[in-house]
Structure formats: C-alpha cells, structure tokens
Scaffold this motif. Structure first.
Motif, mmCIF file in Angstrom:
data_model
loop_
_atom_site.group_PDB
_atom_site.id
_atom_site.type_symbol
_atom_site.label_atom_id
_atom_site.label_comp_id
_atom_site.label_asym_id
_atom_site.label_seq_id
_atom_site.Cartn_x
_atom_site.Cartn_y
_atom_site.Cartn_z
ATOM 1 N N THR A 81 0.826 -1.209 0.000
ATOM 2 C CA THR A 81 0.000 0.000 0.000
ATOM 3 C C THR A 81 0.862 1.260 0.000
ATOM 4 N N VAL A 82 1.894 1.277 0.850
ATOM 5 C CA VAL A 82 2.788 2.434 0.912
ATOM 6 C C VAL A 82 3.540 2.602 -0.403
ATOM 7 N N SER A 83 3.978 1.510 -1.000
ATOM 8 C CA SER A 83 4.719 1.586 -2.264
ATOM 9 C C SER A 83 3.869 2.190 -3.373
ATOM 10 N N ILE A 84 2.614 1.753 -3.463
ATOM 11 C CA ILE A 84 1.713 2.303 -4.483
ATOM 12 C C ILE A 84 1.519 3.805 -4.262
ATOM 13 N N ALA A 85 1.341 4.201 -2.997
ATOM 14 C CA ALA A 85 1.160 5.622 -2.696
ATOM 15 C C ALA A 85 2.406 6.432 -3.052
ATOM 16 N N ARG A 88 2.862 6.081 -7.258
ATOM 17 C CA ARG A 88 1.801 6.533 -8.157
ATOM 18 C C ARG A 88 1.268 7.936 -7.837
ATOM 19 N N PHE A 89 1.542 8.450 -6.650
ATOM 20 C CA PHE A 89 0.979 9.744 -6.265
ATOM 21 C C PHE A 89 2.093 10.698 -5.853
ATOM 22 N N ASN A 95 8.913 12.650 0.595
ATOM 23 C CA ASN A 95 10.253 12.155 0.931
ATOM 24 C C ASN A 95 10.384 11.847 2.418
ATOM 25 N N LEU A 96 9.703 12.656 3.235
ATOM 26 C CA LEU A 96 9.733 12.411 4.673
ATOM 27 C C LEU A 96 9.041 11.091 5.017
#
Length: 259
Positions: A81-85, A88-89, A95-96
């Motif tokens: 989920t974090v990787s997609i966010a 893709r967004f 960066n933080l």
C-alpha cells in the motif's frame, strides 16, 4: 589473467572465512560423537532424530513460523500500500514519509528493540506475541517497500491509463493491471520479510517475554544451558530452510526480470 589472480585469491579467502563456521556446523551435525571433535570419527543422523523428538524445539519452530507468517503478511499488505502511494501519487512530505518507512534500515536493531520495549512497558503489554509481531513488521517493511517500489517503477504506467480510458475504474485497474504486474515484487518482498522475521533475535529477545520462545531464542538458550550436538542439527536445518527461502526469492526475481 595473472593480474586478477591475487584478487581472486583474496576473494576466495574472504568467502572461506565467512562460510567456514557454517560448514563446520553442518559437519558437526553429522558427527555421531557426543562431543564436537574433528576429524569426525563416525558419521550419523542421530542428532537430527533427537532434535525432531525434542518437543521444546518443535514448539519454538511453530512459534517462529507463526510469527514470521503473520509478520510477513502484515508487512506485505502495509508495504505494498505504501509503495503504491509513493510511486503513483505526489503529495507533500513524500520524501519524509519514505524516509520514515525506510528508517529501520538505518537505525541499529538494538535501538529499535529498546524503543519497542519502552512502548510495551508504557502500554502495560509486558511483551508477548503481538509486540514481537509489531517489531518484525517494522524491520520487514523496508524490504517490502524497496522490492515492490522497484517493481512498480519497472512496468509501463500507460497500461493503467489505457485501462481507465477503456472504462475501468480505479479498483478494476488495480485488480486486473497493477496487481498482476506487481505480484512478483509483492511475493519477493513478502519472502524477504518472512526470512527477516524468522531469523530475528534481538527484537524478539528483548520484547517477547517468557511466553514466546522462537528458534533464535531456543538456540541461544541451548548454547547457554545445555550444549548438545542437537544444536548443530537444529542450526543446520534452519540454515537449509533460510537458503530455500532465499533461493525461492531469487527465482521470483528472475521471473520478475523476464516480464
């Protein structure tokens, strides 16, 4: 060719230095003697049989498998989920956020274990299964995010745009396009998270309490209290299991590269 000889010789010596202790553990696991002597006077699988008959070893193996499986599943779901966010967004403090999720790779594991111990004491959890799982998820997340993010960067995002142009909504696009293409990376990240959890000692030792005994903790207690050749057999089995997981991960990476 002659110039490369010293470098190759040095590389070989380094590998021998690194892997010789593991090789000796495997050799000693086949030693029929009660004592770890070399050369081996007689070869036998008797210590493997005794390790299999030890109920405490079986209980530790079960605990490690359950904790590693739960941790890997949670780390894979959160990390994907974090990787997609992140891929893709675009959003503020991106960066933080990325640095925060990757920070367990930077901080020493002892520091993370102490932080979890303080958190556990503050919440009156007194260690246990779920605080161990939380710690293992924390150290497994960076591996999942790294592998899945690399996979998401690796395929053409125009495929998702084409699916949406043809009438697919965001969920259908994710289910039919993004998920199948990212699946090798998701599986690879999950395998790394499982391996990291399965072999973890420091976090487990500090926060598990007395009720949760995993394989690394069992090995540590056997070294301290009842040194037995069963330890060699037990450790060899764990090394073999870890190598199988890494080999499976390598196969997933090769399949991913072929896409």
């Amino acid at each position: 060719m002659t110039r490369d000889l010293p470098q190759r010789l040095l590389t070989t010596l380094v590998y021998v230095f690194l892997f010789m202790p593991i090789i000796m553990v495997v050799v000693m696991s086949l030693n029929a003697s009660r004592y770890s002597v070399f050369p081996v006077p007689e070869w036998s699988f008797v210590w493997y049989e005794k390790a299999l008959e030890d109920e405490t070893i079986g209980a530790a193996l079960k605990n490690s498998l359950v904790i590693a499986l739960v941790s890997a599943v949670l780390a894979t779901i959160i990390g994907t989920t974090v990787s997609i966010a992140l891929v893709r967004f675009r959003f503020r403090f991106q960066n933080l956020v990325r640095s925060a999720f990757m920070s367990p790779l930077i901080f020493p594991e002892m520091i993370l274990a102490v932080m979890l111990l303080i958190l556990s004491a503050s919440l009156n959890l007194q260690g246990g299964f779920w605080i161990v799982v939380a710690g293992h998820v924390l150290v497994g997340l960076p591996f999942v995010i790294t592998v899945v993010s690399a996979r998401l960067h690796g395929f053409d995002s125009s495929l998702e745009e084409a699916a949406q142009d043809l009438g697919a909504n965001e969920w259908a696009t994710f289910r039919r396009i993004t998920m199948p293409l990212a699946l090798p990376g998701i599986i690879g990240g999950g395998l790394l998270a499982f391996t990291t959890s399965f072999d973890n000692f420091i976090i487990t030792y500090l926060v598990a309490g007395s009720d949760v005994v995993t394989i690394p903790i069992k090995i540590y207690s056997m070294i301290r209290l009842e040194f037995s050749p069963k330890l060699h057999a037990f450790s060899t089995a764990i090394v073999f299991m870890t190598l199988c997981l890494l080999f499976l991960y390598r196969m997933v990476l090769r399949r991913q590269a072929s896409y």
